[in-house]
Design an enzyme around this catalytic site. Structure first.
Site, PDB file in Angstrom:
ATOM      1  N   HIS A  40      -3.448   5.803  -2.294  1.00 20.16           N
ATOM      2  CA  HIS A  40      -3.823   4.505  -2.868  1.00 20.16           C
ATOM      3  C   HIS A  40      -2.806   3.456  -2.425  1.00 20.16           C
ATOM      4  O   HIS A  40      -1.695   3.382  -2.950  1.00 20.16           O
ATOM      5  CB  HIS A  40      -3.876   4.562  -4.392  1.00 20.16           C
ATOM      6  CG  HIS A  40      -4.423   3.313  -5.008  1.00 20.16           C
ATOM      7  ND1 HIS A  40      -5.749   3.178  -5.382  1.00 20.16           N
ATOM      8  CD2 HIS A  40      -3.836   2.121  -5.296  1.00 20.16           C
ATOM      9  CE1 HIS A  40      -5.940   1.972  -5.894  1.00 20.16           C
ATOM     10  NE2 HIS A  40      -4.780   1.302  -5.848  1.00 20.16           N
ATOM     11  N   TYR A  58      -5.894 -14.191  -7.150  1.00 21.66           N
ATOM     12  CA  TYR A  58      -4.471 -14.342  -6.830  1.00 21.66           C
ATOM     13  C   TYR A  58      -4.329 -14.444  -5.323  1.00 21.66           C
ATOM     14  O   TYR A  58      -5.213 -14.015  -4.562  1.00 21.66           O
ATOM     15  CB  TYR A  58      -3.644 -13.160  -7.365  1.00 21.66           C
ATOM     16  CG  TYR A  58      -3.992 -11.827  -6.737  1.00 21.66           C
ATOM     17  CD1 TYR A  58      -3.353 -11.378  -5.578  1.00 21.66           C
ATOM     18  CD2 TYR A  58      -4.961 -10.998  -7.295  1.00 21.66           C
ATOM     19  CE1 TYR A  58      -3.675 -10.153  -5.003  1.00 21.66           C
ATOM     20  CE2 TYR A  58      -5.289  -9.780  -6.738  1.00 21.66           C
ATOM     21  CZ  TYR A  58      -4.636  -9.360  -5.584  1.00 21.66           C
ATOM     22  OH  TYR A  58      -4.966  -8.149  -5.022  1.00 21.66           O
ATOM     23  N   ARG A 139      -9.848  -9.503 -15.730  1.00 23.11           N
ATOM     24  CA  ARG A 139      -8.956 -10.566 -15.258  1.00 23.11           C
ATOM     25  C   ARG A 139      -8.868 -10.618 -13.732  1.00 23.11           C
ATOM     26  O   ARG A 139      -8.307 -11.555 -13.172  1.00 23.11           O
ATOM     27  CB  ARG A 139      -7.560 -10.377 -15.846  1.00 23.11           C
ATOM     28  CG  ARG A 139      -6.933  -9.047 -15.504  1.00 23.11           C
ATOM     29  CD  ARG A 139      -5.641  -8.774 -16.246  1.00 23.11           C
ATOM     30  NE  ARG A 139      -5.297  -7.372 -16.203  1.00 23.11           N
ATOM     31  CZ  ARG A 139      -4.794  -6.744 -15.165  1.00 23.11           C
ATOM     32  NH1 ARG A 139      -4.579  -7.421 -14.037  1.00 23.11           N
ATOM     33  NH2 ARG A 139      -4.507  -5.458 -15.207  1.00 23.11           N
ATOM     34  N   ASP A 266       0.424   2.500  -4.273  1.00 22.20           N
ATOM     35  CA  ASP A 266      -0.138   1.190  -4.622  1.00 22.20           C
ATOM     36  C   ASP A 266       0.538   0.053  -3.851  1.00 22.20           C
ATOM     37  O   ASP A 266       0.391  -1.111  -4.208  1.00 22.20           O
ATOM     38  CB  ASP A 266      -0.079   0.919  -6.121  1.00 22.20           C
ATOM     39  CG  ASP A 266      -0.958  -0.254  -6.560  1.00 22.20           C
ATOM     40  OD1 ASP A 266      -2.064  -0.396  -5.988  1.00 22.20           O
ATOM     41  OD2 ASP A 266      -0.549  -1.037  -7.433  1.00 22.20           O
ATOM     42  N   ASN A 271      -0.366  -8.266  -7.757  1.00 19.39           N
ATOM     43  CA  ASN A 271      -0.532  -8.894  -9.070  1.00 19.39           C
ATOM     44  C   ASN A 271       0.415  -8.365 -10.141  1.00 19.39           C
ATOM     45  O   ASN A 271       0.107  -8.434 -11.323  1.00 19.39           O
ATOM     46  CB  ASN A 271      -1.985  -8.750  -9.537  1.00 19.39           C
ATOM     47  CG  ASN A 271      -2.456  -9.946 -10.323  1.00 19.39           C
ATOM     48  OD1 ASN A 271      -1.994 -11.063 -10.152  1.00 19.39           O
ATOM     49  ND2 ASN A 271      -3.399  -9.709 -11.220  1.00 19.39           N
TER      50      ASN A 271
END
Length: 315
Positions: A40, A58, A139, A266, A271
């Site tokens: 990921h 973003y 969000r 990740d 964000n």
């Protein structure tokens, strides 16, 4: 300049901006098993070549394939799975470009719309894509009708792809019927973002474990402790033991479902608002949640190879 005041140079050099990733990652103490997969991660741009989506929530700093591959080699991974970032919307070009440049060492998870053609899906498959992502974090994305998502799932099933779902734990009851109706393998991002201030044996996490237990097509990524932890950034802890409040949750999933778990960095950590993690320290988190060599082999090598490179002998 880096956080230490030294000039940023070499393979991790970056364009400074919001959401800066760690430019001087620690060399992990934990040595990854040969063939390990970072299951990921993302690429951002570079924006001049692969513009960000106008509807994005973003705007990141650039973090392209060269930096990702340099980090992969530095940490000791052999392969990557790049998940389409929401800042690129359904324009998968940056992700596919990285897959094609990798020499078959990268697979991708795309974002597609109902309007995608069968030919376009086949082109994505040829480019290394093996799944689509459905994002339910309010969000980050606008609502997409569930009938549209189910139609997409039915179409990508024919290609042998899977669906990656990203949601927050509190929303699982509302999404349960939809998730359990999906016709493909389903991979949950980051254990469904459990609230680690609640008991690992509490009702909320028990529902997630039941979701996996009752549905053998459901897998989970035991990744992103930096997103789930409330203990604070590593600078406030023993660095090699950061994110300890996430360990009981991730360890429970790894030990109960050893053949259906994945792990990833990740990178470049989109964000995040509180702190930017050191990717080397994230790798050192792995032996705390996969406590035996056999579990780590499944988590880092056997499972991702079976899901993303099943055509390779022994996968």
């Amino acid at each position: 300049m880096s956080a230490t005041g030294k000039p940023v140079t070499g393979p991790f050099e970056k364009t400074k901006g919001w959401l800066d990733w760690c430019d001087s990652p620690t060399k992990p103490d934990f040595v990854l098993p040969p063939g390990s997969v970072d299951s990921h991660c993302h690429v951002f741009g570079p924006g001049a070549e692969f513009p960000y989506a106008p509807e994005r929530k973003y705007t990141p700093c650039d973090a392209g394939k060269a930096q990702l591959f340099a980090l992969r080699d530095y940490l000791g991974f052999a392969r990557n799975v790049i998940v389409q970032a929401t800042c690129h919307g359904a324009d998968n070009r940056a992700m596919v470009d990285a897959c094609l440049a990798s020499g078959d060492r990268v697979r991708g998870v795309a974002t597609v719309r109902r309007t995608v053609s069968d030919d376009e899906l086949k082109q994505l498959h040829a480019g290394g894509v093996r799944g689509v992502r459905f994002n339910f974090v309010k969000r980050l994305v606008d609502f997409t009708p569930k009938d549209e998502l189910m139609e997409i799932a039915g179409r990508i099933q024919k290609l042998g792809w899977h669906v990656v779902i990203y949601f927050e734990a509190v929303d699982l009851p509302e999404l349960w019927d939809f998730f359990t109706a999906l016709p493909t393998t389903v991979v949950v991002d980051h254990m469904g973002r459990p609230d680690v201030t609640k008991p690992v044996d509490g009702r909320e996490f028990a529902l997630f474990l039941k979701f996996m237990r009752d549905h053998s097509n459901v897998w989970s990524k035991v990744s992103c402790p930096e997103r789930l932890s409330v203990a604070g950034p590593p600078a406030l802890n023993d660095e090699r033991n950061a994110y300890r409040d996430v360990v009981p949750f991730a360890r429970r999933v790894v030990e109960e479902f050893p053949n259906r778990v994945l792990w990833g960095t990740d990178w470049p950590h989109p964000n995040l608002k509180d702190h930017m993690p050191d990717d080397g320290l994230l790798v050192d988190f792995i032996p705390h949640i996969a406590t035996t060599a056999a579990l780590r082999q499944k988590l880092l090598v056997d499972n991702p190879m079976r899901l993303y490179w099943p055509e390779e002998k022994g996968a």
